[in-house]
Design a protein around this motif. Sequence first.
Motif, PDB file in Angstrom:
ATOM      1  N   CYS A 107      48.448 -25.213  33.859  1.00 35.12           N
ATOM      2  CA  CYS A 107      47.074 -25.420  34.343  1.00 35.12           C
ATOM      3  C   CYS A 107      47.012 -26.630  35.266  1.00 35.12           C
ATOM      4  CB  CYS A 107      46.133 -25.620  33.166  1.00 35.12           C
ATOM      5  SG  CYS A 107      45.914 -24.149  32.144  1.00 35.12           S
ATOM      6  N   LEU A 108      47.725 -27.683  34.914  1.00 37.78           N
ATOM      7  CA  LEU A 108      47.748 -28.868  35.764  1.00 37.78           C
ATOM      8  C   LEU A 108      48.337 -28.542  37.123  1.00 37.78           C
ATOM      9  CD1 LEU A 108      47.533 -31.872  36.403  1.00 37.78           C
ATOM     10  CD2 LEU A 108      49.711 -32.214  35.235  1.00 37.78           C
ATOM     11  N   ARG A 109      49.453 -27.810  37.150  1.00 37.54           N
ATOM     12  CA  ARG A 109      50.072 -27.460  38.429  1.00 37.54           C
ATOM     13  C   ARG A 109      49.112 -26.644  39.296  1.00 37.54           C
ATOM     14  NH1 ARG A 109      55.114 -27.254  40.966  1.00 37.54           N
ATOM     15  NH2 ARG A 109      55.429 -29.178  39.843  1.00 37.54           N
ATOM     16  N   LEU A 110      48.364 -25.738  38.675  1.00 38.76           N
ATOM     17  CA  LEU A 110      47.393 -24.954  39.431  1.00 38.76           C
ATOM     18  C   LEU A 110      46.270 -25.848  39.955  1.00 38.76           C
ATOM     19  CD1 LEU A 110      47.197 -21.816  37.120  1.00 38.76           C
ATOM     20  CD2 LEU A 110      48.264 -21.953  39.371  1.00 38.76           C
ATOM     21  N   CYS A 111      45.866 -26.807  39.156  1.00 36.32           N
ATOM     22  CA  CYS A 111      44.832 -27.751  39.600  1.00 36.32           C
ATOM     23  C   CYS A 111      45.337 -28.582  40.774  1.00 36.32           C
ATOM     24  CB  CYS A 111      44.434 -28.649  38.434  1.00 36.32           C
ATOM     25  SG  CYS A 111      42.950 -29.645  38.733  1.00 36.32           S
ATOM     26  N   GLN A 112      46.626 -28.911  40.766  1.00 44.43           N
ATOM     27  CA  GLN A 112      47.208 -29.665  41.870  1.00 44.43           C
ATOM     28  C   GLN A 112      47.183 -28.875  43.174  1.00 44.43           C
ATOM     29  OE1 GLN A 112      51.051 -30.403  40.222  1.00 44.43           O
ATOM     30  NE2 GLN A 112      50.431 -32.228  39.094  1.00 44.43           N
ATOM     31  N   LEU A 113      47.213 -27.554  43.063  1.00 46.68           N
ATOM     32  CA  LEU A 113      47.200 -26.698  44.252  1.00 46.68           C
ATOM     33  C   LEU A 113      45.841 -26.704  44.950  1.00 46.68           C
ATOM     34  CD1 LEU A 113      49.104 -23.521  43.036  1.00 46.68           C
ATOM     35  CD2 LEU A 113      49.842 -25.074  44.833  1.00 46.68           C
ATOM     36  N   ILE A 114      44.786 -26.967  44.198  1.00 42.41           N
ATOM     37  CA  ILE A 114      43.428 -26.801  44.703  1.00 42.41           C
ATOM     38  C   ILE A 114      42.799 -28.175  44.908  1.00 42.41           C
ATOM     39  CG2 ILE A 114      41.160 -25.811  44.215  1.00 42.41           C
ATOM     40  CD1 ILE A 114      42.677 -23.791  42.382  1.00 42.41           C
ATOM     41  N   GLU A 115      42.488 -28.487  46.129  1.00 47.63           N
ATOM     42  CA  GLU A 115      41.983 -29.814  46.474  1.00 47.63           C
ATOM     43  C   GLU A 115      40.725 -30.165  45.691  1.00 47.63           C
ATOM     44  OE1 GLU A 115      42.007 -33.465  48.137  1.00 47.63           O
ATOM     45  OE2 GLU A 115      43.546 -31.913  48.389  1.00 47.63           O
ATOM     46  N   GLU A 116      39.858 -29.172  45.441  1.00 44.68           N
ATOM     47  CA  GLU A 116      38.576 -29.439  44.790  1.00 44.68           C
ATOM     48  C   GLU A 116      38.698 -29.593  43.280  1.00 44.68           C
ATOM     49  OE1 GLU A 116      39.164 -27.051  46.909  1.00 44.68           O
ATOM     50  OE2 GLU A 116      37.983 -27.609  48.681  1.00 44.68           O
ATOM     51  N   CYS A 117      39.815 -29.219  42.704  1.00 47.48           N
ATOM     52  CA  CYS A 117      39.956 -29.259  41.252  1.00 47.48           C
ATOM     53  C   CYS A 117      40.040 -30.702  40.754  1.00 47.48           C
ATOM     54  CB  CYS A 117      41.200 -28.491  40.817  1.00 47.48           C
ATOM     55  SG  CYS A 117      41.401 -28.408  39.018  1.00 47.48           S
ATOM     56  N   GLN A 118      39.170 -31.043  39.799  1.00 46.58           N
ATOM     57  CA  GLN A 118      39.125 -32.401  39.263  1.00 46.58           C
ATOM     58  C   GLN A 118      39.287 -32.468  37.749  1.00 46.58           C
ATOM     59  OE1 GLN A 118      36.057 -35.009  40.744  1.00 46.58           O
ATOM     60  NE2 GLN A 118      35.799 -33.787  42.601  1.00 46.58           N
ATOM     61  N   SER A 119      39.192 -31.315  37.085  1.00 49.16           N
ATOM     62  CA  SER A 119      39.350 -31.327  35.629  1.00 49.16           C
ATOM     63  C   SER A 119      39.722 -29.934  35.142  1.00 49.16           C
ATOM     64  CB  SER A 119      38.065 -31.813  34.941  1.00 49.16           C
ATOM     65  OG  SER A 119      36.984 -30.930  35.235  1.00 49.16           O
ATOM     66  N   ILE A 120      40.118 -29.852  33.862  1.00 43.62           N
ATOM     67  CA  ILE A 120      40.600 -28.610  33.261  1.00 43.62           C
ATOM     68  C   ILE A 120      39.960 -28.467  31.888  1.00 43.62           C
ATOM     69  CG2 ILE A 120      42.650 -27.378  32.423  1.00 43.62           C
ATOM     70  CD1 ILE A 120      44.285 -29.141  34.365  1.00 43.62           C
ATOM     71  N   SER A 121      39.542 -27.235  31.553  1.00 39.24           N
ATOM     72  CA  SER A 121      39.007 -26.949  30.218  1.00 39.24           C
ATOM     73  C   SER A 121      39.781 -25.788  29.614  1.00 39.24           C
ATOM     74  CB  SER A 121      37.518 -26.606  30.283  1.00 39.24           C
ATOM     75  OG  SER A 121      36.777 -27.680  30.843  1.00 39.24           O
ATOM     76  N   VAL A 122      40.274 -25.975  28.408  1.00 38.36           N
ATOM     77  CA  VAL A 122      41.054 -24.945  27.715  1.00 38.36           C
ATOM     78  C   VAL A 122      40.322 -24.574  26.434  1.00 38.36           C
ATOM     79  CG1 VAL A 122      43.260 -24.406  26.641  1.00 38.36           C
ATOM     80  CG2 VAL A 122      43.188 -25.893  28.646  1.00 38.36           C
ATOM     81  N   ASN A 123      40.170 -23.256  26.174  1.00 33.27           N
ATOM     82  CA  ASN A 123      39.450 -22.862  24.958  1.00 33.27           C
ATOM     83  C   ASN A 123      40.355 -22.190  23.936  1.00 33.27           C
ATOM     84  OD1 ASN A 123      39.809 -20.184  25.698  1.00 33.27           O
ATOM     85  ND2 ASN A 123      37.693 -19.860  26.340  1.00 33.27           N
ATOM     86  N   ASP A 124      39.789 -21.892  22.774  1.00 31.66           N
ATOM     87  CA  ASP A 124      40.545 -21.296  21.671  1.00 31.66           C
ATOM     88  C   ASP A 124      41.013 -19.886  21.983  1.00 31.66           C
ATOM     89  OD1 ASP A 124      40.051 -23.608  20.306  1.00 31.66           O
ATOM     90  OD2 ASP A 124      38.405 -22.790  19.083  1.00 31.66           O
TER      91      ASP A 124
ATOM     92  N   ASN B 279      28.167 -29.487  28.333  1.00 28.43           N
ATOM     93  CA  ASN B 279      27.908 -28.763  27.102  1.00 28.43           C
ATOM     94  C   ASN B 279      28.947 -29.129  26.047  1.00 28.43           C
ATOM     95  OD1 ASN B 279      25.809 -27.244  28.404  1.00 28.43           O
ATOM     96  ND2 ASN B 279      27.423 -25.978  29.321  1.00 28.43           N
ATOM     97  N   ARG B 280      28.496 -29.649  24.921  1.00 30.83           N
ATOM     98  CA  ARG B 280      29.401 -29.938  23.820  1.00 30.83           C
ATOM     99  C   ARG B 280      29.852 -28.626  23.191  1.00 30.83           C
ATOM    100  NH1 ARG B 280      32.460 -34.166  21.587  1.00 30.83           N
ATOM    101  NH2 ARG B 280      33.138 -33.372  19.565  1.00 30.83           N
ATOM    102  N   ASP B 281      31.175 -28.440  23.051  1.00 29.35           N
ATOM    103  CA  ASP B 281      31.701 -27.189  22.506  1.00 29.35           C
ATOM    104  C   ASP B 281      33.064 -27.480  21.875  1.00 29.35           C
ATOM    105  OD1 ASP B 281      32.729 -24.656  21.988  1.00 29.35           O
ATOM    106  OD2 ASP B 281      31.733 -23.773  23.741  1.00 29.35           O
ATOM    107  N   ASP B 282      33.123 -27.383  20.552  1.00 24.02           N
ATOM    108  CA  ASP B 282      34.368 -27.697  19.844  1.00 24.02           C
ATOM    109  C   ASP B 282      35.460 -26.663  20.081  1.00 24.02           C
ATOM    110  OD1 ASP B 282      33.353 -30.029  18.792  1.00 24.02           O
ATOM    111  OD2 ASP B 282      32.650 -29.082  16.930  1.00 24.02           O
ATOM    112  N   HIS B 283      35.118 -25.546  20.711  1.00 27.57           N
ATOM    113  CA  HIS B 283      36.131 -24.530  21.030  1.00 27.57           C
ATOM    114  C   HIS B 283      36.880 -24.869  22.319  1.00 27.57           C
ATOM    115  CE1 HIS B 283      34.898 -21.852  17.831  1.00 27.57           C
ATOM    116  NE2 HIS B 283      33.628 -21.992  18.208  1.00 27.57           N
TER     117      HIS B 283
END
Length: 304
Positions: free
Chosen positions: A252-269, A289-293
């Motif tokens: 996910c980080l590598r994909l975020c590095q590809l996209i100039e606009e990407c500033q954060s990553i969210s991973v769910n259950d 939004n608070r979400d424990d998932h």
Amino acid sequence: MSNYQVAAIVLVCLYLAFMPNTSSYVPQNCQELGQSGSYNDPLLVDPDGLYKGVEPFYVECEVIDGKLTGRTIITPTCNLVEDVNGYEPHGSFVHDITYEMSITQIVALMESSTSCRQYIKYDCTGSIAIPYGFWVSRNGSTMYNWGTPTGFYGCACGYRGDCSNPSKVCECNINDNILRKDEGYIDDISTLPVMELRHGDTGHSWEYGISTIGPIECSGLKRKIGLMYFFDNIFMSEYVIITLPYKSLLTCLRLCQLIEECQSISVNDLMSCSLNSQSARKIPKSKINRDDHYKHYEYIKINK
């Protein structure tokens, strides 16, 4: 759909279609792998980054007591040890050093590391090390620093000042019938890797030598292109660029590095990864939004 969302989808599709191993992150070297976890031997590395520079290639990662040390190893494909016998003129014996990958790829690895070195050794009986022997750099230069810093003429004992004969610059230069050796590491990245070891002074029956080359060993990570840290259990639905099946956090980080606009990553259950166009540090709390998932990670880009 915005233009950068379209561009993100195209880049992600290219990444998933053409990377040699899309199920895992492709690190720059073994030091970066040590920060990520799993390891397959040999390891595919991409020292200068995705879609630019040299092609990815395979290396070994040093493991001691079952743990990665972070050191990247490239072992030459030639004989590591060669007998030297019957070669009298200066440098007439040639120990040709070959590698599985190109010199350009090796240089890229060294430039992504904070330090690199390569071991050389000459065992001798009645055979002078220098100037009968020397090594050849990647630029074709004749080098007389045998296991010593670039520019020094001599071997490690001469550099330290502890040769058995203080008037000599190498143990082998004592030139008697006692088995001696000169060994050490070359650590100048601008001259590595070693391309040839050259020897002589073994033309008589009582003269003999053994030439040894070791692997290239690189440590550290010079070019960190980003940092990622856990922020909170939140989700920012308004700022999602694209959501993908979750393979690994570093993918996910590598994909975020590809996209100039990407500033954060969210991973769910449910094993999906969302790339976000905003940082949770920069938007109003009402937009979060608070979400424990979900586990939310902030990506900080760093200039090379």
